[in-house]
Each structure stands twice: as structure tokens, then as C-alpha cells.
Write an enzyme that holds these catalytic residues in place. Structure first.
Site, PDB file in Angstrom:
ATOM      1  N   HIS A 128       0.828  -1.211   0.000  1.00  0.00           N
ATOM      2  CA  HIS A 128       0.000   0.000   0.000  1.00  0.00           C
ATOM      3  C   HIS A 128       0.861   1.260   0.000  1.00  0.00           C
ATOM      4  O   HIS A 128       0.386   2.349   0.306  1.00  0.00           O
ATOM      5  CB  HIS A 128      -0.955   0.001   1.203  1.00  0.00           C
ATOM      6  CG  HIS A 128      -2.002  -1.067   1.119  1.00  0.00           C
ATOM      7  ND1 HIS A 128      -2.747  -1.495   2.194  1.00  0.00           N
ATOM      8  CD2 HIS A 128      -2.432  -1.820   0.073  1.00  0.00           C
ATOM      9  CE1 HIS A 128      -3.581  -2.468   1.815  1.00  0.00           C
ATOM     10  NE2 HIS A 128      -3.403  -2.671   0.529  1.00  0.00           N
ATOM     11  N   CYS A 136       6.478  11.826  -8.021  1.00  0.00           N
ATOM     12  CA  CYS A 136       5.880  12.820  -8.913  1.00  0.00           C
ATOM     13  C   CYS A 136       4.441  12.415  -9.267  1.00  0.00           C
ATOM     14  O   CYS A 136       4.208  11.279  -9.699  1.00  0.00           O
ATOM     15  CB  CYS A 136       6.720  12.923 -10.178  1.00  0.00           C
ATOM     16  SG  CYS A 136       6.024  14.084 -11.361  1.00  0.00           S
ATOM     17  N   CYS A 170       7.798  18.419  -7.635  1.00  0.00           N
ATOM     18  CA  CYS A 170       8.790  17.494  -8.181  1.00  0.00           C
ATOM     19  C   CYS A 170      10.048  18.259  -8.591  1.00  0.00           C
ATOM     20  O   CYS A 170       9.967  19.232  -9.347  1.00  0.00           O
ATOM     21  CB  CYS A 170       8.181  16.781  -9.398  1.00  0.00           C
ATOM     22  SG  CYS A 170       9.337  15.766 -10.314  1.00  0.00           S
ATOM     23  N   THR A 213      -3.555  -8.776  10.271  1.00  0.00           N
ATOM     24  CA  THR A 213      -4.227  -8.287   9.058  1.00  0.00           C
ATOM     25  C   THR A 213      -5.668  -8.784   9.048  1.00  0.00           C
ATOM     26  O   THR A 213      -5.924  -9.949   9.339  1.00  0.00           O
ATOM     27  CB  THR A 213      -3.470  -8.692   7.767  1.00  0.00           C
ATOM     28  OG1 THR A 213      -4.274  -8.339   6.646  1.00  0.00           O
ATOM     29  CG2 THR A 213      -3.147 -10.169   7.721  1.00  0.00           C
ATOM     30  N   SER A 214      -6.579  -7.870   8.743  1.00  0.00           N
ATOM     31  CA  SER A 214      -7.993  -8.230   8.836  1.00  0.00           C
ATOM     32  C   SER A 214      -8.504  -8.872   7.554  1.00  0.00           C
ATOM     33  O   SER A 214      -9.569  -9.461   7.535  1.00  0.00           O
ATOM     34  CB  SER A 214      -8.815  -6.982   9.159  1.00  0.00           C
ATOM     35  OG  SER A 214      -8.586  -6.016   8.160  1.00  0.00           O
TER      36      SER A 214
HETATM   37 ZN   LIG Z   1       7.904  15.144 -12.054  1.00  0.00          ZN
END
Ligand SMILES: [Zn+2]
Length: 276
Positions: A128, A136, A170, A213-214
Site C-alpha cells: 500500500h 511525482c 517534483c 491483518t484483517s
Molecule cells: Zn515530475
């Protein structure tokens, strides 16, 4: 199933050079005081409207109100930074040190506590994402940048200063950065979230540990089903029943331990130490 039987099984796999995969979820972080953010702590107010985490952690909201989404993630990042890894995290570090290339950690947690405890990025698959990084939003590069350095003591709702705002862009293309986490309206992929790698690990696992963990999201379920299909041993460690429990209970090589990870994982460290 008594703990000694499980330890004997783990030792048997450990001695046979088997691969050992740990799938970690919110339970291990909850023991460090990190909330799930689904309650009051996750709510966010913009103007007179209250938003839920499911609203704030989306690419759609980022497109509409990017700075508000950043502020919410900066708040999350601060809470994670103020938490410390617990004995469950440190046990996983010891297990990596003992098992080396036979160890893999697939984690749903974005708080960075595994890394701060000492697990290597190479053997940690953050499905995750990881709130310690940004990237970016226009994907001019795949490169991960550190999470922007913003005053940790700032007030939750305070506006970002000009200097702080500049840190959200960025360095290459000057478009906005985004937190490196999988939002609710986004899909798993290999490039950022190690989708195929995690499934491949599950297929090779001699033992899969499910830790806190569920089982409500798609990829953890696929990891479990692939490990079952590969005839791996499965050990669920969770103080409460989960969506995985019935599958593990009905599975011939499944074990269930109703304890917290901070209590039980250090015991497995000792078991592994004795037989490797
Ligand atoms: Zn960028």
C-alpha cells in the site's frame, strides 16, 4: 492447536531451508498506537464540510484539492513519526537477520515502522506504499523522494507557508509531488506496490504468517489463496477473528494463534534461533 505444535512445524520448515513470508497488517501498528484513521482521528474539515479518510485518500480528491490532501497526509505522517516500533516490529527485524534471503515481509502498513525498526527495503514489499516517501504525481520519473520535510509541530489545520509549499513540487518537472501510498480509488500495480512480486512470494512460501491483518483488501486475500494453493503452512496471528479465520481454520495446514504479534513474534525468534 497448541503453540508447541506450531513451533515444531515452524522449526521443521526452518531446518529444511524453506521460504518464510510474513504478511503484516494494521494490527501490528495498532500496538504502536497508530490508529486506523477510520474513526474521528481520520476526519478532515474543509470549509464547513467534514471528510472521511475514504474521501481524503483518493486521487480524485488530490485532483480537486491537492493542498488539502497534502495537509491531511502531513498530519498522518506526523502521527506515524511520533509512534515507535514495538517488539513485534523488532522481532521481524531479528527474523530477517536470521533467515536472510529466505525471509520476505509483505506489509499493508504505510507508517514506515518496519523500516525504522530495521527491516531492509529489499525484503519488504509495501503493497500500500510507504508514507516515508513521495513521488511525482505526473510520473515524469518512477523515482521515490523522501516525504517533504514539513514542521512536525505545525497545527493540524494551519495553512502551509510559501517555503513549505515549495517542498511539494517534483524537483525534475516542477509538477506536484504526491504521497507514495495507494489511494482508495487506485489499483495495485507492480511498479509501485509490488503486486506480482507479492503473489510470486506467496506461491513460493513454505510458511505464510498472517500478522494483524484483517483481510479486507484484495491483495492480502490473493496472497493467502495463492499460498494455500501452493500447499504452504499458514499461521494466523491475531487477537481477534478476521476475514481470513474461516479459510485458515478449514485449511489442513492452517494454524491460528489468538495473541498479539508483540507477544508471539519474539517467541518465534527464539524458536528460529535454536534451529538455524
Ligand atoms: Zn515530475
Amino acid at each position: 492447536m497448541n503453540l508447541q505444535t506450531i513451533k515444531d512445524t515452524v522449526e521443521m520448515v526452518a531446518k529444511s531451508n524453506g521460504k518464510i513470508v510474513f504478511l503484516a497488517g494494521a494490527g501490528i501498528s495498532a500496538e504502536s498506537g497508530i490508529p486506523t484513521f477510520r474513526g474521528d482521528q481520520g476526519y478532515w474539515t474543509i470549509g464547513s464540510k467534514n471528510y472521511h479518510p475514504e474521501d481524503m485518500a483518493t486521487f480524485n480528491m488530490f485532483n480537486l484539492k491537492p493542498i488539502e490532501v497534502w495537509k491531511w497526509h502531513i498530519y498522518l505522517h506526523k502521527i506515524c513519526n511520533h509512534a515507535a516500533p514495538n517488539s513485534g516490529h523488532y522481532a521481524l527485524v531479528e527474523l530477517e537477520n536470521i533467515l536472510e534471503d529466505r525471509f520476505s515481509l509483505i506489509t499493508q502498513n504505510v507508517d514506515g515502522l518496519h523500516k525504522r525498526a530495521g527491516n531492509s527495503l529489499e525484503r519488504t514489499f509495501s503493497i500500500h506504499g510507504n508514507l516515508e516517501f513521495s513521488r511525482c504525481s505526473h510520473e515524469c520519473t518512477d523515482e521515490l523522494y523522501p516525504f517533504p520535510k514539513i514542521d512536525q509541530e505545525r497545527d493540524k489545520d494551519a495553512d502551509l507557508s510559501e517555503t513549505e509549499l515549495k517542498k511539494l513540487y517534483c524537483p525534475k518537472c516542477k509538477e506536484l509531488l504526491r504521497p507514495h501510498i495507494l489511494w482508495f480509488d487506485e489499483r495495485y500495480n507492480e511498479n509501485y506496490y509490488k503486486l506480482q512480486s507479492s503473489i510470486a512470494l506467496a506461491k513460493q512460501a513454505d510458511i505464510l504468517f498472517l500478522i494483524g491483518t484483517s483481510g479486507v483488501t484484495n491483495l492480502p486475500y490473493r496472497v493467502l489463496s495463492n499460498a494455500c494453493y501452493a500447499n504452504s503452512y499458514i499461521v494466523e496471528i491475531n487477537p481477534a477473528e478476521t476475514n481470513f479465520t474461516n479459510i485458515v481454520a478449514d485449511y489442513e495446514k492452517g494454524f491460528i494463534i489468538r495473541e498479539t504479534s508483540s507477544t508471539i513474534l519474539p517467541k518465534f525468534v527464539n524458536a528460529f534461533k535454536q534451529c538455524i
